[in-house]
Design an enzyme around this catalytic site. Structure first.
Site, PDB file in Angstrom:
ATOM      1  CB  ALA A  52       5.763   1.036  -2.436  1.00  0.00           C
ATOM      2  CG  ASP A  53      -0.253  -1.972  -1.440  1.00  0.00           C
ATOM      3  OD1 ASP A  53      -0.519  -2.153  -2.647  1.00  0.00           O
ATOM      4  OD2 ASP A  53      -1.123  -1.822  -0.563  1.00  0.00           O
TER       5      ASP A  53
END
Length: 173
Positions: A52-53
């Site tokens: 995730a970012d």
């Protein structure tokens, strides 16, 4: 993840994050989350991996983590009294499937005075956060309105992720 009932191992990605100039915020989080997930999936090829970012975007301007206190001040000053978008890209990879998606949440800040911004920066909280604030801490006091998934602003759209994990046979309910 713990609050949502997931049993997991946290393994940070270490490779340099790469996006090309002119990339839209939504494309950027999709690319970055995929890069992270692919890096970890190489080390754990028989597991389900989540990368995730999160970015804060004011229009098409991506605001990452501040480089220093002046950078944090400049970001918070730009966000003051405005609505911005928080986007989190998520990539889920298993041995036989991959899903890449993003979630977006609109966040409106109260108008902030310079002293208020400096006091918040002095707390140290903004220094490791995209957009220079953390909604799960003192940064919540900057937010006038939020439309969308609160957890997304914290950095992981847990609600949508739980639905996506069901496609991998991982169910919470």
């Amino acid at each position: 993840m713990t609050l949502a009932g997931f049993d997991f191992l946290s393994v940070p990605a270490v490779k340099e994050e790469k996006i090309t100039g002119g990339t839209s915020p939504s494309d950027a989080v999709l690319m970055l989350s995929r890069q992270k997930a692919e890096e970890i999936a190489e080390k754990y090829p028989y597991n389900t991996v989540i990368g995730a970012d999160t970015v804060v975007a004011l229009g098409n301007e991506i605001m990452g983590k501040p480089e220093n206190e002046q950078d944090a001040f400049n970001m918070l000053k730009k966000l003051s009294g405005k609505t911005h978008t928080v986007l989190t890209g998520v990539c889920v990879i298993s041995p036989d499937k991959q899903i890449n998606f993003y979630e977006k949440t609109e966040v409106e800040f109260y108008p902030l005075g310079d002293d208020e911004i400096r006091q918040y920066i002095a707390s140290g909280e903004p220094m490791d956060k995209a957009g220079s604030y953390g909604v799960q801490g003192k940064g919540a006091l900057l937010v006038e309105r939020l439309e969308g998934d609160f957890f997304n602003v914290m950095g992981l759209p847990v609600l949508r992720l739980s639905r996506m994990l069901a496609q991998f046979g991982i169910k919470l309910l």
